[in-house]
Scaffold this active site. Structure first.
Site, PDB file in Angstrom:
ATOM      1  N   ASP A  63     -45.172 -28.712 -19.107  1.00  0.00           N
ATOM      2  CA  ASP A  63     -45.395 -29.251 -17.651  1.00  0.00           C
ATOM      3  C   ASP A  63     -46.391 -30.379 -18.035  1.00  0.00           C
ATOM      4  OD1 ASP A  63     -46.053 -29.139 -14.899  1.00  0.00           O
ATOM      5  OD2 ASP A  63     -48.043 -28.508 -15.684  1.00  0.00           O
ATOM      6  N   ASP A  65     -48.979 -32.125 -15.180  1.00  0.00           N
ATOM      7  CA  ASP A  65     -50.173 -32.207 -14.403  1.00  0.00           C
ATOM      8  C   ASP A  65     -50.816 -30.950 -14.671  1.00  0.00           C
ATOM      9  OD1 ASP A  65     -49.810 -34.990 -13.212  1.00  0.00           O
ATOM     10  OD2 ASP A  65     -47.939 -33.968 -12.664  1.00  0.00           O
ATOM     11  N   ARG A 155     -52.801  -4.370   2.488  1.00  0.00           N
ATOM     12  CA  ARG A 155     -53.135  -4.921   1.242  1.00  0.00           C
ATOM     13  C   ARG A 155     -51.673  -4.845   0.512  1.00  0.00           C
ATOM     14  NH1 ARG A 155     -57.139  -1.015  -0.058  1.00  0.00           N
ATOM     15  NH2 ARG A 155     -56.045  -0.111  -1.897  1.00  0.00           N
ATOM     16  N   LYS A 219     -52.510 -41.282  -6.768  1.00  0.00           N
ATOM     17  CA  LYS A 219     -51.766 -41.906  -8.013  1.00  0.00           C
ATOM     18  C   LYS A 219     -51.957 -43.226  -8.432  1.00  0.00           C
ATOM     19  CE  LYS A 219     -48.658 -38.101  -8.496  1.00  0.00           C
ATOM     20  NZ  LYS A 219     -47.545 -37.370  -7.550  1.00  0.00           N
ATOM     21  N   THR A 254     -41.376 -32.234 -15.410  1.00  0.00           N
ATOM     22  CA  THR A 254     -42.740 -32.363 -14.171  1.00  0.00           C
ATOM     23  C   THR A 254     -41.979 -32.641 -13.152  1.00  0.00           C
ATOM     24  OG1 THR A 254     -44.534 -33.772 -13.978  1.00  0.00           O
ATOM     25  CG2 THR A 254     -42.964 -34.649 -15.351  1.00  0.00           C
ATOM     26  N   ASN A 255     -42.988 -32.386 -12.168  1.00  0.00           N
ATOM     27  CA  ASN A 255     -42.661 -32.540 -10.735  1.00  0.00           C
ATOM     28  C   ASN A 255     -42.952 -34.007 -10.456  1.00  0.00           C
ATOM     29  OD1 ASN A 255     -41.562 -30.115 -10.385  1.00  0.00           O
ATOM     30  ND2 ASN A 255     -43.063 -29.191  -9.029  1.00  0.00           N
ATOM     31  N   SER A 256     -43.680 -34.531 -11.308  1.00  0.00           N
ATOM     32  CA  SER A 256     -44.202 -36.151 -10.987  1.00  0.00           C
ATOM     33  C   SER A 256     -42.903 -36.827 -11.337  1.00  0.00           C
ATOM     34  CB  SER A 256     -45.222 -36.522 -11.974  1.00  0.00           C
ATOM     35  OG  SER A 256     -46.590 -35.836 -11.540  1.00  0.00           O
ATOM     36  N   GLN A 499     -51.642 -11.198 -13.194  1.00  0.00           N
ATOM     37  CA  GLN A 499     -50.359 -12.023 -13.081  1.00  0.00           C
ATOM     38  C   GLN A 499     -50.270 -12.690 -14.479  1.00  0.00           C
ATOM     39  OE1 GLN A 499     -51.352 -14.440  -9.559  1.00  0.00           O
ATOM     40  NE2 GLN A 499     -50.049 -13.226  -8.631  1.00  0.00           N
TER      41      GLN A 499
END
Ligand code: U5P
Length: 539
Positions: A63, A65, A155, A219, A254-256, A499
């Site tokens: 990835d 970022d 919860r 950016k 990457t999502n960029s 996690q």
């Protein structure tokens, strides 16, 4: 060949047990490997939750970022904060006072959960038991916490849409702004017609932060001066070279989008001029077989995702259709009509698509042959591992400081455990004595003695409780003044740690720590202990 470069947890535990620091001298955080072959600073070690033999990995993906590119939160997140405040005031009509607010980038941490309805920020343990809770910036009492979150059914939720997880470093600014707005709204009821409820406020903040990421607010500034916003890391290139020389394919997902990706990657991997500047070109592409930008993770990881894949023309950024009826090219194939001006004809640059496209491009036969390195449990790690079966490595920059502190605070932590044991022991004695007092046939004299003993024990218990609480508070605040240790909540693993344990095969503080280990290393987890085994650990 596995050279066993890192120290095992056993070394660390035994080091911990054998070390005496009563003279106050701090030993450096360096741990010798069993063979004495090499030393790796504990803050740079790769930790293993699930066995991973690198020999079985044919492609390593990254990835960008907050994984390859470590942003400086003090500048980057401050920029996001300022941009968001401006959007709230000028576009959404929030009061102008907001423009005077400032951002404490150290206040929020990953792993927190925002309760959108109640305006609370929570830290919970792996059982989702809320241990630390703030309403805005006001600490909630134990009674308030129990009333709001004591019920197990509540919860069980703690997820979208009523809750928001602060699980990327991108979310620190919005969490802080949310807390500020909650305080503001409580102190100025009716002042702001826009923020009529906390849920609406959260939605506005989220949308404004997201817009800052998409409309150029952030950016353009980063592109103008990457050095101010991103940490330089000269060890990324050697790490990528090492992996490629070991025969692995490397890729970036990457999502960029391409225009931003190439600026950031050029800053990280581009050639440096003599004066320390960076030459602007696409040399960084030499280190990757495939680059996928605008990937829209986590949807990218779904095999039934039908997103179109476009090839990116690197110089113009133009998108070319890849769906012209011809089969997807494999690495090494050069199809001049499709692959325009690519460095060495090897790295292909795309936008969109899905994991199916990537597997074809890299000739991946089984998803277990892929190791993906990311920073986002949900966006990068959970989906890629759970849905797809990729092997995963999570980058947790906070870990470096956390392990340093674990070492520095070892005396205090030892004391804390002793105080806890002492308190528990006294409490057990009190319970036992209470039961004994209820038994029949105890004469008055004996009863009197037992009561005196009870008074004495209760006094000792109160003292022990107090000392334990004080030590606990001190330890908590040494890690983080508000939220304590990232990976722990009280004596339990935090929800975040839980996690990490479940979804990340490996985890480490920096992506380039990979270069400190052999590319063929067999990562093995430390032995997991059940509580009953802790009594008799064979060390
Ligand atoms: N991003 C958003 N909205 C957010 C947070 C991040 O669009 O609220 C963007 C970042 O600016 C970055 C991308 O371009 O998501 C994350 O990319 P990566 O982690 O997949 O490399």
């Amino acid at each position: 060949m596995d050279k066993g470069l890192g120290a095992g947890i056993g070394d660390i535990i035994s080091h911990f047990q054998n070390s005496s620091c009563s003279d106050g001298v701090q030993e450096p955080c360096i741990w010798a490997s069993p063979g004495g072959a090499r030393k790796i600073d504990i803050g740079k070690q790769i930790f293993c939750n699930r066995s991973l033999n690198m020999k079985n990995i044919v492609a390593v993906g990254f990835d960008m970022d907050y994984t390859l590119a470590q942003y400086k939160p003090e500048t980057f997140e401050s920029l996001a904060y300022d941009g968001t405040v401006r959007k709230l005031v000028y576009d959404l009509g929030y009061p102008e006072e907001l423009l005077e607010w400032s951002f404490d980038w150290k206040y929020m941490v990953r792993g927190l959960v925002l309760d959108k309805k109640r305006g609370n920020i929570l830290k919970m343990d792996r059982h989702k038991y809320v241990k630390v809770a703030y309403h805005g910036f006001r600490e909630m009492s134990k009674e308030e916490k129990v009333e709001a979150y004591g019920n197990t059914l509540i919860r069980d939720a703690f997820d979208e849409p009523d809750y928001a997880l602060i699980d990327t470093l991108f979310s620190l600014a919005e969490a802080y702004l949310f807390a500020q707005l909650v305080d503001f709204m409580d102190n100025n009821p009716g002042k702001d017609s826009k923020s009529t409820d906390y849920v609406r406020m959260y939605k506005d903040v989220r949308a404004a932060v997201d817009l800052c990421h998409r409309d150029g607010t952030l950016k353009q500034m980063v592109a103008k001066d990457p050095k101010t916003y991103i940490n330089e890391d000269r060890s990324i290139v050697p790490m990528l070279k090492m992996l490629r020389e070991s025969g692995r394919s490397t890729f970036l997902v990457t999502n960029s989008l391409w225009d931003y990706t190439t600026i950031v990657m050029n800053f990280l991997c581009g050639s440096h001029t003599l004066d320390g500047g960076i030459t602007c070109n696409s040399d960084w592409l030499l280190y990757f077989d495939v680059v996928i930008t605008g990937s829209a993770k986590p949807g990218f990881f779904h095999e039934d995702n039908r997103a179109n894949l476009f090839q990116v023309e690197p110089e113009s950024g133009m998108l070319l259709n890849t769906d012209n009826g011809t089969p997807m090219p494999q690495v090494g194939d050069i199809s001049p009509g499709l692959l325009l001006k690519e460095k060495n004809g090897t790295c292909r640059i795309f936008q969109g698509g899905s994991v199916g496209h990537l597997h074809k491009l890299l000739s991946i036969e089984s998803s277990s042959q892929v190791l993906y390195v990311g920073d986002h449990i949900y966006g990068d790690i959970l989906r890629s591992k759970k849905v797809l079966g990729w092997r995963t490595m999570l980058v947790v920059p906070e870990l470096e400081r956390e392990v340093e502190l674990l070492w520095e605070l070892r005396d205090l932590r030892k004391k804390l455990h002793l105080l806890r044991n002492e308190r528990d022991l006294i409490e057990d004695q009190i319970h036992h004595l209470k039961w004994s007092l209820k038994s029949e046939g105890i004469d008055v004299d004996e009863q009197r003695k037992m009561c005196t003993r009870m008074d004495d024990l209760e006094y000792q218990r109160d003292k022990a409780r107090l000392s334990h609480q004080e030590a606990q508070r001190e330890c908590h605040q040494k890690f983080h003044k508000v939220w304590g240790q990232l990976m722990k909540t009280g004596y339990q693993n935090s929800r975040f740690a839980h996690q990490v344990e479940r979804f990340a095969c490996l985890y480490t503080s920096q992506v380039s720590n990979l270069s400190l280990y052999s590319p063929d290393k067999y990562y093995r987890p430390s032995e997991g202990f059940m509580p009953h085994e802790f009594e008799i650990i064979p060390l």
